[in-house]
Every structure is written in C-alpha cells, then in structure tokens.
Scaffold this active site. Structure first.
Site, mmCIF file in Angstrom:
data_model
loop_
_atom_site.group_PDB
_atom_site.id
_atom_site.type_symbol
_atom_site.label_atom_id
_atom_site.label_comp_id
_atom_site.label_asym_id
_atom_site.label_seq_id
_atom_site.Cartn_x
_atom_site.Cartn_y
_atom_site.Cartn_z
ATOM 1 N N ASP A 105 0.837 -1.197 0.000
ATOM 2 C CA ASP A 105 0.000 0.000 0.000
ATOM 3 C C ASP A 105 0.875 1.252 0.000
ATOM 4 O OD1 ASP A 105 -2.136 -1.701 0.214
ATOM 5 O OD2 ASP A 105 -2.358 -1.423 2.384
HETATM 6 N N1 URA Z 1 -1.473 -5.984 3.689
HETATM 7 C C1 URA Z 1 -1.924 -4.721 3.721
HETATM 8 O O1 URA Z 1 -2.997 -4.448 4.258
HETATM 9 N N2 URA Z 1 -1.180 -3.761 3.149
HETATM 10 C C2 URA Z 1 0.020 -4.000 2.576
HETATM 11 O O2 URA Z 1 0.662 -3.071 2.092
HETATM 12 C C3 URA Z 1 0.487 -5.330 2.553
HETATM 13 C C4 URA Z 1 -0.284 -6.303 3.127
#
Ligand code: URA
Length: 241
Positions: A105
C-alpha cells in the site's frame, strides 16, 4: 540464448539501440575477437564473447531489484499523481521494462521486488507456490490470543473471502506484531485485523521468501539481487506447505 548484437549491447551497457548501432558501425565492437560491422547478426549470449572498445560485456537477461519502499510511494509502474517504485530505480535501468512483483500500500514501507522477468513474478506471486512474506505491523489495540488462533485457522474477511492460514506473533508490548502471509490479497493485513477491530498504524515488509531486507537499506535505497539472494526467495517454492 540467441539475440541480435545491437540488442545485446543496448541491454548490457544500458544504451539505446541507436547508440549500440553507432558503436558497431564505428568498429568499436568485436565478437570472438573479430571486428563486426553489422548490427543484426545473431550472437549466442552464453558462448560468444562480445567486446566494446576492448572491454568484454556480460549480459543479464533479467534484473531483480530489492527496494526499501518509502511511505507515500505507490507500487505501480506509472502514476499521474504519485511517485512510483519504478521512478526510484529507473535511471539506472533505462532500457528495462521494470514492474513491481507484488504491491505494498502507499502508506506501507519495506521490501518491494522489482524486475522485468514476468515468469519469475508470476511464479512468486502465485498462491499455488506459497512464497511467504513477512511484515512488522504496529496496531492501535492489542493482538489477543483469539486473533493469533484465528489467523492460524484462517480469517474470513468482511466480504466473506476465507484467507489461508497465516501467522501472527505479538511482541511483548502487545501493539507490535510479526505477520507471515502465504498469499497476497488487496489490503490483506488491514482487512484481516479489521475483522477484530484492530487498526494498523504502520506496516513494513521485511522478508520475501527467506530473503530479509538488510537493516541498513534506507527508505528509497535499492540493491540488485544476486542469484544466491534470488534463490532465498524461491526456496521451498515448489514444495507443499
Ligand atoms: N497488507 C496490507 O494491508 N497492506 C500492505 O501493504 C500489505 C499487506
């Protein structure tokens, strides 16, 4: 592998195809000791020795890069508004069609693997191959034993999707935990913890397969991976677990 001489030079030296052709026409290039003038001859990347101005070239068919993604950078190849993980590495690899093999993310940090090897990316991302990914998260309420057990059994997300068995190991402070996943579903950790009303403050990926990101690799820094490091990612990939 057989490839055109100008393509080989362009990829090995990170120069344009036009510049590779110029080098060839200026007699700067030899193949197995013989000067060559034609750009379109085929060479064997394993057995032929190509020299430019007397210096032997080594060819890498693909590149594999470990980037420590900083917060605010998006895991995409191009974006209208945000800096992408590819923007951070592309100057050093101008002739490569790089993309991130798996996403973090925008707010998450840590290990992103960048490559131009589509088959490799497909293999390590396929849920069939169970390549584990390890994260350190900080959260806004304590991780209880119930959560630990539920991760092991498989969490059902709010939309009904059942997640594979995962591992969560809370640290002594209760607000930090290590999480190991064997699949990659959008916002997976946030959604899994959300089922228990636990919010994620920070999320950092430390490991892909068995390859740890070095502690001294600063946000925004990257390294090219060696074949030995790559094999740490793919270890156990084809065994059932
Ligand atoms: N899970 C998430 O919620 N975000 C990430 O960036 C990676 C795994």
């Amino acid at each position: 592998m057989q490839t055109r001489l100008d393509k080989f030079i362009s990829e090995s030296m990170a120069v344009s195809r036009a510049d590779a052709k110029k080098l060839i026409s200026k007699s700067a290039v030899t193949v197995n000791g013989q000067a060559v003038k034609k750009s379109d001859i085929k060479i064997d990347t394993e057995t032929d020795e190509v020299k430019v101005n007397g210096k032997a070239l080594t060819h890498e068919q693909f590149v594999y890069i470990m980037l420590n993604k900083p917060e605010g950078v998006v895991s995409a190849s191009a974006d209208k508004n945000d800096v992408t993980v590819i923007d951070l590495v592309k100057d050093e690899f101008p002739r490569r069609n790089l993309f991130p093999a798996g996403r973090l993310d925008k707010t998450s940090t840590g290990f992103v693997l960048i490559t131009d090897d589509g088959q490799f990316a497909h293999d390590i991302l396929s849920p069939k191959h169970h390549v584990p990914k390890t994260y350190i998260v900080t959260v806004d309420s304590p991780v209880t034993d119930e959560v630990v057990q539920a991760f092991k059994d498989g969490v059902t997300l709010a939309d009904g999707q059942l997640m594979k068995s995962a591992t969560i190991i809370p640290y002594d402070d209760g607000y930090t935990a290590k999480i190991i996943l064997h699949q990659g579903v959008y916002h997976q950790i946030k959604r899994m913890l959300g089922v228990f009303d636990i919010g994620v403050n920070t999320l950092h990926r430390t490991t892909i397969g068995y390859l740890d990101m070095p502690d001294d690799l600063q946000p925004g820094e990257y390294i090219k991976l060696t074949p030995e490091q790559l094999s740490e990612i793919t270890k156990d990939m084809f065994t059932e677990n």
